[in-house]
Design a protein around this motif. Structure first.
Motif, PDB file in Angstrom:
ATOM      1  N   ASP A  92      -3.617  -0.054  -3.768  1.00  0.00           N
ATOM      2  CA  ASP A  92      -4.913  -0.465  -4.038  1.00  0.00           C
ATOM      3  C   ASP A  92      -5.183  -1.891  -4.291  1.00  0.00           C
ATOM      4  OD1 ASP A  92      -6.117   1.802  -3.733  1.00  0.00           O
ATOM      5  OD2 ASP A  92      -6.108   2.609  -5.932  1.00  0.00           O
ATOM      6  N   GLU A  93      -4.689  -2.516  -5.235  1.00  0.00           N
ATOM      7  CA  GLU A  93      -4.247  -3.966  -5.559  1.00  0.00           C
ATOM      8  C   GLU A  93      -3.699  -4.393  -4.074  1.00  0.00           C
ATOM      9  OE1 GLU A  93      -4.100  -3.572 -10.210  1.00  0.00           O
ATOM     10  OE2 GLU A  93      -1.795  -3.326  -8.557  1.00  0.00           O
ATOM     11  N   LEU A  94      -3.097  -3.919  -3.436  1.00  0.00           N
ATOM     12  CA  LEU A  94      -2.433  -4.569  -2.377  1.00  0.00           C
ATOM     13  C   LEU A  94      -3.119  -4.874  -0.922  1.00  0.00           C
ATOM     14  CD1 LEU A  94       0.914  -3.325  -0.900  1.00  0.00           C
ATOM     15  CD2 LEU A  94       0.233  -5.299  -2.323  1.00  0.00           C
ATOM     16  N   LEU A  95      -4.236  -3.893  -1.504  1.00  0.00           N
ATOM     17  CA  LEU A  95      -5.058  -4.144  -0.210  1.00  0.00           C
ATOM     18  C   LEU A  95      -6.134  -5.605  -0.209  1.00  0.00           C
ATOM     19  CD1 LEU A  95      -6.811  -3.238   2.531  1.00  0.00           C
ATOM     20  CD2 LEU A  95      -8.164  -1.977   1.504  1.00  0.00           C
ATOM     21  N   PRO A  96      -7.038  -5.678  -1.449  1.00  0.00           N
ATOM     22  CA  PRO A  96      -7.709  -7.416  -1.452  1.00  0.00           C
ATOM     23  C   PRO A  96      -6.278  -8.365  -1.222  1.00  0.00           C
ATOM     24  CG  PRO A  96      -7.244  -5.914  -3.530  1.00  0.00           C
ATOM     25  CD  PRO A  96      -6.897  -4.909  -2.063  1.00  0.00           C
TER      26      PRO A  96
END
Length: 228
Positions: A92-96
């Protein structure tokens, strides 16, 4: 931003085929294979089922360093405890994080390790950021094909965004900042301070483009002062 999928030492051709199928489904097309010929076996193409062009166009490299020769930003997957790492991001944190990088970098790589042992410490050290899939299990492990699907699904929105024209202007900024930082530590005589070196290298991968540019300016001023 082009996102390359890198498989290090895959043992089973079926897993490579499953990875290729996951890539094709989610809009990814560039596959690199390190230290394995599993992708050349018929079973890989059989399992790929409609994604054989990804297998056929897969690029082979003898080691991970070579496979990352043109990559601006590297994300490596690991099942090890995240507590050890300061530069860890969930899917989830990788996307932004990658969405921001896509505005100023051209090529990123997502690296997956061996089915039985993952990536070595030396290979993990090549990454800018580490990532892993949070799981509730006594033995937290995913099949290689499943892991590739999880990340390709999570990051698929990056594949449909427009390429930013200005991205190429910043190619190499992050790698150059790493090199300048190491050189400065060497000049100060603290390059062997493992805790300091690790902290600097780990944090750099999380910086946004503006922060990278500002640090380049700061290092430039420091280098200029040292040279006086």
């Amino acid at each position: 931003m082009r996102l390359v999928i890198v498989l290090v030492g895959p043992a089973r051709p079926e897993n490579v085929g499953a990875a290729a199928r996951a890539m094709k489904t989610m809009g990814f097309s560039v596959l690199r294979v390190v230290d394995s010929e599993a992708h050349l076996q018929p079973a890989a193409r059989y399992v790929a089922h409609g994604s054989s062009e990804i297998i056929e166009n897969a690029q082979y490299y003898s080691d991970l360093t070579s496979a990352l020769h043109d990559v601006d930003f590297t994300v490596a997957t690991t099942a090890r405890s995240r507590a050890k790492y300061h530069y860890y991001a969930t899917p989830d944190e990788l996307l932004p994080l990658l969405a921001e990088k896509s505005r100023w970098l051209t090529t990123a790589a997502l690296v997956f390790g061996r089915e039985d042992s993952g990536l070595t410490n030396e290979e993990l050290a090549l990454a800018d950021v580490l990532t892993g899939v949070p799981m509730i299990a006594d033995y937290p492990s995913l099949n290689l094909g499943q892991a590739v699907m999880v990340y390709c699904y999570q990051l698929s929105s990056l594949m449909i965004e427009n390429q930013k024209d200005s991205a190429s202007a910043h190619d190499g900024q992050l790698r150059a900042l790493r090199a300048r930082s190491i050189a400065l530590l060497g000049y100060l005589g603290v390059v062997n301070d493992e805790k300091m070196s690790d902290w600097i290298q780990q944090r750099l991968g999380l910086l946004e483009q503006r922060d990278v540019a500002m640090l380049h300016r700061l290092l430039h001023d420091i280098e200029k002062k040292i040279a006086e």
